[in-house]
Design an enzyme around this catalytic site. Sequence first.
Site, PDB file in Angstrom:
ATOM      1  N   ARG A 197       7.718 -15.432 -55.108  1.00 47.70           N
ATOM      2  CA  ARG A 197       9.192 -14.915 -55.178  1.00 47.70           C
ATOM      3  C   ARG A 197       8.584 -13.497 -56.366  1.00 47.70           C
ATOM      4  NH1 ARG A 197       7.031 -15.398 -59.953  1.00 47.70           N
ATOM      5  NH2 ARG A 197       8.963 -14.580 -60.528  1.00 47.70           N
ATOM      6  N   GLY A 198       8.833 -13.016 -56.578  1.00 44.27           N
ATOM      7  CA  GLY A 198       8.952 -11.671 -57.665  1.00 44.27           C
ATOM      8  C   GLY A 198       8.781 -10.713 -56.517  1.00 44.27           C
ATOM      9  N   ALA A 199       9.653  -9.079 -57.097  1.00 42.66           N
ATOM     10  CA  ALA A 199       9.493  -8.551 -56.023  1.00 42.66           C
ATOM     11  C   ALA A 199       8.449  -7.432 -55.541  1.00 42.66           C
ATOM     12  CB  ALA A 199      10.339  -6.965 -56.944  1.00 42.66           C
ATOM     13  N   ARG A 208      16.709 -12.494 -49.123  1.00 42.33           N
ATOM     14  CA  ARG A 208      16.702 -12.273 -50.577  1.00 42.33           C
ATOM     15  C   ARG A 208      17.445 -10.731 -50.860  1.00 42.33           C
ATOM     16  NH1 ARG A 208      13.512 -14.253 -55.082  1.00 42.33           N
ATOM     17  NH2 ARG A 208      15.368 -14.808 -56.663  1.00 42.33           N
ATOM     18  N   GLN A 235      11.197 -20.022 -64.839  1.00 44.55           N
ATOM     19  CA  GLN A 235       9.955 -19.480 -63.976  1.00 44.55           C
ATOM     20  C   GLN A 235       9.450 -18.540 -65.296  1.00 44.55           C
ATOM     21  OE1 GLN A 235      13.356 -18.111 -62.922  1.00 44.55           O
ATOM     22  NE2 GLN A 235      13.189 -17.015 -60.917  1.00 44.55           N
ATOM     23  N   ASP A 274      13.026  -5.642 -60.109  1.00 44.51           N
ATOM     24  CA  ASP A 274      13.945  -6.026 -58.978  1.00 44.51           C
ATOM     25  C   ASP A 274      14.387  -4.654 -58.179  1.00 44.51           C
ATOM     26  OD1 ASP A 274      14.132  -9.041 -60.534  1.00 44.51           O
ATOM     27  OD2 ASP A 274      13.535  -9.173 -58.616  1.00 44.51           O
ATOM     28  N   ASN A 326      16.655  -6.748 -63.268  1.00 38.67           N
ATOM     29  CA  ASN A 326      15.797  -8.092 -63.248  1.00 38.67           C
ATOM     30  C   ASN A 326      16.341  -9.424 -63.419  1.00 38.67           C
ATOM     31  OD1 ASN A 326      12.712  -8.324 -63.776  1.00 38.67           O
ATOM     32  ND2 ASN A 326      13.567  -9.050 -65.970  1.00 38.67           N
ATOM     33  N   LYS A 327      15.842 -10.284 -63.511  1.00 37.04           N
ATOM     34  CA  LYS A 327      16.387 -11.930 -63.942  1.00 37.04           C
ATOM     35  C   LYS A 327      17.178 -11.519 -64.754  1.00 37.04           C
ATOM     36  CE  LYS A 327      15.714 -14.749 -61.836  1.00 37.04           C
ATOM     37  NZ  LYS A 327      15.855 -15.088 -60.558  1.00 37.04           N
TER      38      LYS A 327
HETATM   39  O1  MRU Z   1      14.307 -15.325 -58.821  1.00 36.91           O
HETATM   40  P1  MRU Z   1      12.672 -14.117 -58.990  1.00 36.91           P
HETATM   41  O2  MRU Z   1      11.373 -14.989 -59.307  1.00 36.91           O
HETATM   42  O3  MRU Z   1      11.968 -13.508 -57.170  1.00 36.91           O
HETATM   43  O4  MRU Z   1      12.999 -12.918 -60.059  1.00 36.91           O
HETATM   44  C1  MRU Z   1      11.971 -12.020 -60.223  1.00 36.91           C
HETATM   45  C2  MRU Z   1      12.894 -11.328 -61.519  1.00 36.91           C
HETATM   46  O5  MRU Z   1      13.596 -11.026 -62.139  1.00 36.91           O
HETATM   47  C3  MRU Z   1      11.016 -10.809 -61.928  1.00 36.91           C
HETATM   48  O6  MRU Z   1      10.466  -9.743 -62.905  1.00 36.91           O
HETATM   49  C4  MRU Z   1      11.032  -8.822 -61.238  1.00 36.91           C
HETATM   50  O7  MRU Z   1      10.408  -9.228 -59.334  1.00 36.91           O
HETATM   51  C5  MRU Z   1       9.869  -8.232 -61.529  1.00 36.91           C
HETATM   52  S1  MRU Z   1       8.620  -9.319 -60.913  1.00 36.91           S
HETATM   53  C6  MRU Z   1       6.973  -8.190 -60.774  1.00 36.91           C
END
Ligand code: MRU
Length: 347
Positions: A47-49, A87, A193, A234, A244-245
């Site tokens: 996970r994470g962009a 996603r 997270q 994201d 973002n999250k």
């Molecule tokens: O749902 P996730 O864990 O994939 O969400 C991740 C985030 O929101 C991060 O803050 C974002 O992807 C930036 S990561 C470098």
Amino acid sequence: MISTVTMKWDGKALELIDQRKLPQTEEYVRCTTSDCVAAAIKDMVVRGAPAIGAAAAFGYVIGAMENSKNLTEERMNAIKGKLAKTRPTAVNLFWALDRMHSKFISLKGKPDFMIDKLNQEAEKIAVEDIEVNKKMGEYGQTLLSNDATVITHCNAGALATVDYGTALGMIHAAVDHGKHLSAYVDETRPYLQGARLTAWELMKLGVKTTLICDNMAGWVMKTKKIDAVIVGADRIAANGDVANKIGTYSLALLAKRHNVKFYVVAPLSTIDVKIKSGLEIPIEERAHDEVTSIRGVKIAPENVGVYNPAFDVTDSDLIDAIITERGMLTYPYETKIANIVKGGAVH
Ligand code: MRU
């Protein structure tokens, strides 16, 4: 060959650290099929962009190997479509798949070295991600004093990228410059997270790390000396609005109220100029049991109504700077973003 904690690629298989099990268990999921990579993205193994983007690029190569006997555009479109529907919010996924698919199209008619070239392109995406994160870290760390205290949300660390991280990359760079940072980490309900991944990573970096529940951030800003909130992104719209999250928007509002700087650290691959403002960004909604349970233990009455958006959008006027690999942008963003994505100078 790529070998980081987040992912390992040997030209045939993609191994992903299973982020659902961290920090208690360090276990890798080994994918030798594109179905496996798609499932790993959808199920949050990775996970994470930027990490999702790189994993999808390797999934695309595996998809090409699966179809090596008859590598048609139709088949590769299907592989791309399967990986893309995992996603919806992080644009890096679509950016990486478009880049891989353009490479495929440009090589049509040269099937002999197609898989080699696709492999090289995916590895390039991964290597560039690490380089870009280090550049952003260098720019970003100049904003932090020697003893800065920051708040971060979700996980924008090495685990959310191929390596090094975006928001945590800025902290990493500050530490490498000898700065003694302290960080408050939002636990980041419902998926945790922050508690599971960010706290783990920051402690390994030697940062003084304090875990808080998300609803404590306002009080922490009011009663402690907080210098900055640092988050990743994201997807960033053409006007600088940032998805973002979930919880990032509330943090930005709190930061404004308490005169705390609010920084977003994100590569240019996270900017989507096709999206004019944040309201157009598709926001993923996730399963209800993420909210009604914590790690498998039910905490809410049966059949309660639930709303579980995984991301929110922070209006660009709440953001003091967006730090990219080409430099730092400040509000207002629209003209500066249009310029930087075209390769122009940063003002
Ligand atoms: O749902 P996730 O864990 O994939 O969400 C991740 C985030 O929101 C991060 O803050 C974002 O992807 C930036 S990561 C470098």
